[in-house]
Design an enzyme around this catalytic site. Structure first.
Site, PDB file in Angstrom:
ATOM      1  N   HIS A  73       0.889  -1.237   0.173  1.00  0.00           N
ATOM      2  CA  HIS A  73       0.040   0.008   0.183  1.00  0.00           C
ATOM      3  C   HIS A  73       1.076   1.145   0.007  1.00  0.00           C
ATOM      4  O   HIS A  73       1.916   1.019   0.514  1.00  0.00           O
ATOM      5  CB  HIS A  73      -0.719  -0.123   1.228  1.00  0.00           C
ATOM      6  CG  HIS A  73      -0.283  -0.093   2.674  1.00  0.00           C
ATOM      7  ND1 HIS A  73       0.075   1.242   3.049  1.00  0.00           N
ATOM      8  CD2 HIS A  73      -0.036  -1.030   3.330  1.00  0.00           C
ATOM      9  CE1 HIS A  73       0.568   0.890   4.577  1.00  0.00           C
ATOM     10  NE2 HIS A  73       0.525  -0.572   4.722  1.00  0.00           N
ATOM     11  N   ASP A  75      -0.290   4.489   1.055  1.00  0.00           N
ATOM     12  CA  ASP A  75      -0.447   5.481   2.024  1.00  0.00           C
ATOM     13  C   ASP A  75       0.059   5.039   3.664  1.00  0.00           C
ATOM     14  O   ASP A  75       0.676   4.040   3.658  1.00  0.00           O
ATOM     15  CB  ASP A  75      -2.069   5.371   2.396  1.00  0.00           C
ATOM     16  CG  ASP A  75      -2.575   4.101   2.686  1.00  0.00           C
ATOM     17  OD1 ASP A  75      -2.232   3.040   2.130  1.00  0.00           O
ATOM     18  OD2 ASP A  75      -3.501   4.091   3.815  1.00  0.00           O
ATOM     19  N   ASP A 105       6.251   0.628   7.218  1.00  0.00           N
ATOM     20  CA  ASP A 105       4.977   0.259   7.176  1.00  0.00           C
ATOM     21  C   ASP A 105       4.226   1.260   5.721  1.00  0.00           C
ATOM     22  O   ASP A 105       3.885   2.256   5.938  1.00  0.00           O
ATOM     23  CB  ASP A 105       4.176   0.359   8.249  1.00  0.00           C
ATOM     24  CG  ASP A 105       2.605   0.138   7.896  1.00  0.00           C
ATOM     25  OD1 ASP A 105       2.400  -0.736   6.818  1.00  0.00           O
ATOM     26  OD2 ASP A 105       1.829   0.493   8.820  1.00  0.00           O
ATOM     27  N   GLU A 137      -5.009   1.638   2.605  1.00  0.00           N
ATOM     28  CA  GLU A 137      -5.178   0.539   3.668  1.00  0.00           C
ATOM     29  C   GLU A 137      -5.368   0.844   4.847  1.00  0.00           C
ATOM     30  O   GLU A 137      -5.703   0.368   5.807  1.00  0.00           O
ATOM     31  CB  GLU A 137      -3.791  -0.047   3.319  1.00  0.00           C
ATOM     32  CG  GLU A 137      -3.583  -1.315   3.886  1.00  0.00           C
ATOM     33  CD  GLU A 137      -3.041  -1.167   5.169  1.00  0.00           C
ATOM     34  OE1 GLU A 137      -3.231  -2.310   6.067  1.00  0.00           O
ATOM     35  OE2 GLU A 137      -2.621  -0.245   5.713  1.00  0.00           O
ATOM     36  N   GLU A 138      -4.660   2.111   5.342  1.00  0.00           N
ATOM     37  CA  GLU A 138      -4.483   2.540   6.717  1.00  0.00           C
ATOM     38  C   GLU A 138      -5.822   2.857   7.153  1.00  0.00           C
ATOM     39  O   GLU A 138      -6.010   3.208   8.453  1.00  0.00           O
ATOM     40  CB  GLU A 138      -3.451   3.715   7.113  1.00  0.00           C
ATOM     41  CG  GLU A 138      -1.991   3.308   6.278  1.00  0.00           C
ATOM     42  CD  GLU A 138      -1.565   2.407   7.803  1.00  0.00           C
ATOM     43  OE1 GLU A 138      -2.159   1.890   8.637  1.00  0.00           O
ATOM     44  OE2 GLU A 138      -0.172   1.961   7.492  1.00  0.00           O
ATOM     45  N   GLU A 165       3.395  -6.686   4.151  1.00  0.00           N
ATOM     46  CA  GLU A 165       3.328  -5.928   5.441  1.00  0.00           C
ATOM     47  C   GLU A 165       4.679  -6.342   6.521  1.00  0.00           C
ATOM     48  O   GLU A 165       5.254  -7.626   6.342  1.00  0.00           O
ATOM     49  CB  GLU A 165       2.167  -6.363   6.212  1.00  0.00           C
ATOM     50  CG  GLU A 165       0.897  -5.850   5.585  1.00  0.00           C
ATOM     51  CD  GLU A 165       0.507  -4.272   5.994  1.00  0.00           C
ATOM     52  OE1 GLU A 165       1.579  -3.678   6.510  1.00  0.00           O
ATOM     53  OE2 GLU A 165      -0.039  -3.690   5.404  1.00  0.00           O
ATOM     54  N   HIS A 360       3.774   2.922  12.480  1.00  0.00           N
ATOM     55  CA  HIS A 360       3.069   4.246  13.001  1.00  0.00           C
ATOM     56  C   HIS A 360       3.580   4.827  14.080  1.00  0.00           C
ATOM     57  O   HIS A 360       3.124   5.778  14.734  1.00  0.00           O
ATOM     58  CB  HIS A 360       1.607   3.617  13.664  1.00  0.00           C
ATOM     59  CG  HIS A 360       0.806   2.944  12.386  1.00  0.00           C
ATOM     60  ND1 HIS A 360      -0.320   2.629  12.771  1.00  0.00           N
ATOM     61  CD2 HIS A 360       1.107   2.555  11.303  1.00  0.00           C
ATOM     62  CE1 HIS A 360      -0.896   1.951  11.694  1.00  0.00           C
ATOM     63  NE2 HIS A 360       0.096   1.844  10.644  1.00  0.00           N
TER      64      HIS A 360
END
Length: 388
Positions: A73, A75, A105, A137-138, A165, A360
């Site tokens: 992904h 984003d 990520d 995705e997030e 991931e 994150h």
């Protein structure tokens, strides 16, 4: 023909695009499209409804089904309020780590996948290789289903999907499903001294939270299923992370908003948990309307992420185990796009560089060793694809 970039150079470019989910990712997609097109690879896009975001996908090798798709992904989560010690949009190397938003990520994997696609195109492969880069995705893997549908219309269908991931390059074969609901409880305001004539939205919402607590207690006490026992925790969880409402301490609250989320172990269904929650909502709403008919509860589904079910003799799992040498059993409680690929008929597995614990976080990083392990994995994959 433009220069072929190293994985690190590609990651530097990707991290430089601040593709927070609330914002557009088109600058990043434009760059990837231009780079791959410059290498002679045809790219396709799926654009979201308002034209602010796009997914990108491409295919190299023979125009036949049965290839391998590398799924990532584009984003990332925000950096607002986080105490970064370096620019989050510039990859910075310190003490064997590569810092930057998305390095783990999952722009590190995205960079490796782009590199592998270009190498496969130039070296030639007997078995096709595809790339699928999604958006949103997030915020609940919302971009994966339309991307997979668009791929089906344009590309020969791959049979194995590797979702990159961060898994420290281990083969993760299962994850929980996820579902979330915005819930708005609408009460009836009166002075709190006459609360029996009003409907306090906060206190009614508390009944839903109590329901969630009761379900968690029941699930925790129950003997886990064989599949459920692989997870930590080994049961389905109900969670309320945000709640707001009310006007003043002496007024029965007219409004209360809360988020109700479920993380569901394989073997249980999202639809059953949704039905159970909506059933309790209906009961509370009926109690409210017995006091005042203008009260109600509005529920809006925020996201739905299907779980990844461990496969018996799964093709994707077997491929990743052969390339990594990992024979352990690994599952995770977070959600990914792997379940969407599996539901669409792909054999799916999660395998990517980095540790999810860094995702994150302020000063998010991937170790140089993990990034190199991902690079070695891609080299071995290319060798395998050349053999067919």
């Amino acid at each position: 023909m433009p220069e072929r970039l190293s994985p690190r150079a590609i990651m530097d470019r990707l991290v430089g695009f601040p593709t927070v989910s609330r914002d557009s990712n088109l600058d990043l997609v434009d760059w990837v499209d231009d780079y791959l097109t410059g290498q002679g690879i045809t790219c396709f896009r799926h654009v979201n409804e308002d034209g602010t975001k796009a997914a990108l996908f491409a295919h190299v090798g023979p125009e036949v089904e049965g290839g391998v798709v590398l799924s990532g992904h584009t984003d990332v989560v925000p950096v607002d309020g986080q105490p970064w010690t370096s620019d989050p949009w510039v990859v910075t190397e310190r003490d064997g780590r590569l810092y930057g938003r998305g390095c783990t990520d999952m722009k590190g994997f995205d960079a490796l996948a782009i590199w592998a696609l270009v190498e496969a195109h130039h070296a030639g492969v007997a078995r096709p290789l595809q790339i699928a880069l999604s958006y949103d995705e997030e915020i609940g893997c919302a971009g994966a289903p339309p991307l997979i549908e668009a791929m089906a219309a344009k590309l020969p269908k791959a049979s194995a999907a590797i979702i990159g991931e961060p898994s420290t390059m281990q083969a993760v074969t299962g994850h929980k499903g996820g579902q979330g609901f915005h819930t708005h409880v609408i009460g009836f305001e009166v002075h709190s001294s006459l609360m029996h004539t009003g409907v306090n939205a906060i206190m009614e919402a508390a009944k839903l939270i109590t329901w969630a607590n009761d379900r968690n207690a029941e699930n925790r006490a129950r003997t886990p299923s064989t599949i459920g026992g692989l997870f930590d925790p080994p049961w389905t969880t109900c969670h309320v992370g945000q709640i707001t409402g009310g006007t003043a301490h002496n007024i029965t609250a007219k409004d209360c908003w809360l988020g109700m989320d479920f993380r569901v172990v394989p073997g249980e269904t999202l639809s059953d948990w949704k039905a159970a929650y909506l059933g309790r909502v209906a009961e509370v709403e009926a109690e409210m309307q017995a006091v005042h008919p203008d009260t109600r509860i509005e529920v809006e589904e925020r996201f739905e992420v299907p779980g990844l079910q461990p496969e018996e003799n799964g093709e994707a799992e077997a491929l990743v185990r052969m390339l990594t040498g990992d024979n352990g059993t690994h599952v995770v409680s977070y959600g990914t796009e792997a379940g969407h690929f599996q539901n669409a008929g792909y054999s799916a597995v999660i395998c990517g560089p980095g540790n999810i614990a860094q995702a994150h976080q302020p000063d998010e990083y991937i170790t140089v060793d993990q990034f190199e392990a991902g690079h070695d994995f891609m080299r071995r994959l290319l060798t395998r694809l050349k053999e067919g």
